[in-house]
Design an enzyme around this catalytic site. Structure first.
Site, PDB file in Angstrom:
ATOM      1  N   HIS A  81       0.852  -1.190   0.000  1.00 46.84           N
ATOM      2  CA  HIS A  81       0.000   0.000   0.000  1.00 46.84           C
ATOM      3  C   HIS A  81       0.888   1.241   0.000  1.00 46.84           C
ATOM      4  CE1 HIS A  81      -3.260   2.741   0.767  1.00 46.84           C
ATOM      5  NE2 HIS A  81      -2.660   3.177   1.862  1.00 46.84           N
TER       6      HIS A  81
ATOM      7  N   LYS B 263       0.398   6.132   6.617  1.00 50.55           N
ATOM      8  CA  LYS B 263      -0.972   5.762   6.951  1.00 50.55           C
ATOM      9  C   LYS B 263      -1.952   6.353   5.943  1.00 50.55           C
ATOM     10  CE  LYS B 263      -0.186   5.305  11.935  1.00 50.55           C
ATOM     11  NZ  LYS B 263      -0.573   5.774  13.284  1.00 50.55           N
TER      12      LYS B 263
ATOM     13  N   LYS C  18      -0.094  10.945   0.735  1.00 50.93           N
ATOM     14  CA  LYS C  18       0.805  10.351  -0.266  1.00 50.93           C
ATOM     15  C   LYS C  18       0.405  10.743  -1.684  1.00 50.93           C
ATOM     16  CE  LYS C  18      -0.113   6.176   1.159  1.00 50.93           C
ATOM     17  NZ  LYS C  18      -1.014   6.525   2.264  1.00 50.93           N
TER      18      LYS C  18
ATOM     19  N   ASP D 115      -1.927   3.839  -4.686  1.00 47.28           N
ATOM     20  CA  ASP D 115      -2.693   2.967  -3.793  1.00 47.28           C
ATOM     21  C   ASP D 115      -2.074   1.571  -3.669  1.00 47.28           C
ATOM     22  OD1 ASP D 115      -4.730   2.346  -1.999  1.00 47.28           O
ATOM     23  OD2 ASP D 115      -5.925   1.426  -3.581  1.00 47.28           O
TER      24      ASP D 115
END
Length: 304
Positions: free
Chosen positions: A138, A154, A159, A177
């Site tokens: 992830h 997290k 991001k 993702d």
């Protein structure tokens, strides 16, 4: 163990099918091809039977020069091990005897117009990547000035928004993702997308955007070698120091260690700029340059 079918290989390189068309579902599990020259003269001590077998001009010319009895013996000794398939290069002809054996043993026989050297280079590169061990992580993968960076943190940390800023500055998105990481060697991790998310970037409050449609072809690339692992984290007072040279940290993926950097987020902090600096700094270190070492030399020079 990962595998691809002979049919997938045939489509990838647009290979001509000469025999064994009904057996194109045979699996390929090894990443490098083999030229069975030694095996045709009877040496089988190290025969990699589960690899794709490539027949170049040397192998085919040798078979052409044999008597029918010798040729049948040499070919029979190889096909009895049932390799995934045979591929003949340079559009060589006169292969009827080989077609008969492959048809009888249920082994696909394929042909390409490429030279042996040219085809082996492309084939090995494709098989290495297609059969490489992989994991899904992830995060976001970007290419910053030619340097592959994995952004982690997290959910909701920023991001994708950081990746968007980097794209606006001329850098490229690789995956958002879900980042597929492939181990190509003991020192090389390749980052790519999972096809479903290709070219898409998910931005909170905005939704999905297609970076190619918005910013052009230069905003995206399919894959990149990952050389930096950057973790975005919430700001914590006094949690990070300001030493001249931080102790190197790494993150391990499938046995490959990648340099790790933590960047804490704070309103007004230019995170994208810091990622650019980290990528360029990594590049300079590969060239043997250290800013800290140069700084200390200047201090030492002044003290003298």
């Amino acid at each position: 163990m990962k595998s691809i079918t002979v049919k997938q290989l045939q489509k990838r390189f647009n290979l001509e099918i000469l025999a064994g068309e009904e057996h194109m579902d045979r699996e390929i599990t090894r990443p490098r091809a083999h030229r069975p020259g030694l095996e045709f003269v009877g040496y089988f001590d190290f025969f990699p039977m589960n690899r794709v077998q490539v027949l170049g001009r040397k192998e085919i010319n040798y078979l052409h020069k044999q008597t029918e009895e010798e040729r049948n013996l040499h070919i029979g000794n190889v096909v009895k091990y049932h390799p995934p398939c045979f591929i003949v290069t340079a559009n060589q002809e006169g292969l009827k005897y080989l077609m008969i054996y492959c048809q009888q043993e249920g082994i696909p026989l394929l042909r390409t117009g490429d030279t042996t050297t040219e085809f082996l280079g492309k084939l090995d590169a494709y098989l290495t990547q297609a059969l490489a061990p992989e994991i899904a992580v992830h995060g976001v993968c970007v290419n910053v000035s030619g340097i592959g960076v994995l952004l982690r943190g997290k959910s909701g940390i920023g991001k994708s928004e950081t990746a968007h800023t980097l794209i606006r500055r001329g850098h490229r998105l690789v995956a958002d993702d879900i980042v597929v990481m492939k181990k190509l060697s003991s020192q090389t991790i390749l980052g790519t997308h999972n096809e479903t998310t290709r070219e898409f970037l998910a931005l909170r409050s905005i939704g999905l955007i297609n970076v190619v449609r918005l910013y052009g072809r230069k905003a995206f690339q399919d894959e990149t070698r990952i050389v930096l692992d950057i973790e975005l984290s919430p700001w914590q007072d006094k949690a990070l120091n300001n030493d001249l040279e931080l102790e190197p940290k790494t993150t391990e993926y499938m046995g490959v260690r990648i340099p790790h950097i933590e960047i804490q987020l704070q309103p007004g902090r230019d995170v994208a700029g810091m990622i650019e600096a980290a990528a360029n700094s990594w590049y300079l270190k590969q060239q043997g340059y250290s800013a800290a070492e140069e700084f200390m030399k200047r201090i030492e020079g002044e003290m003298k």
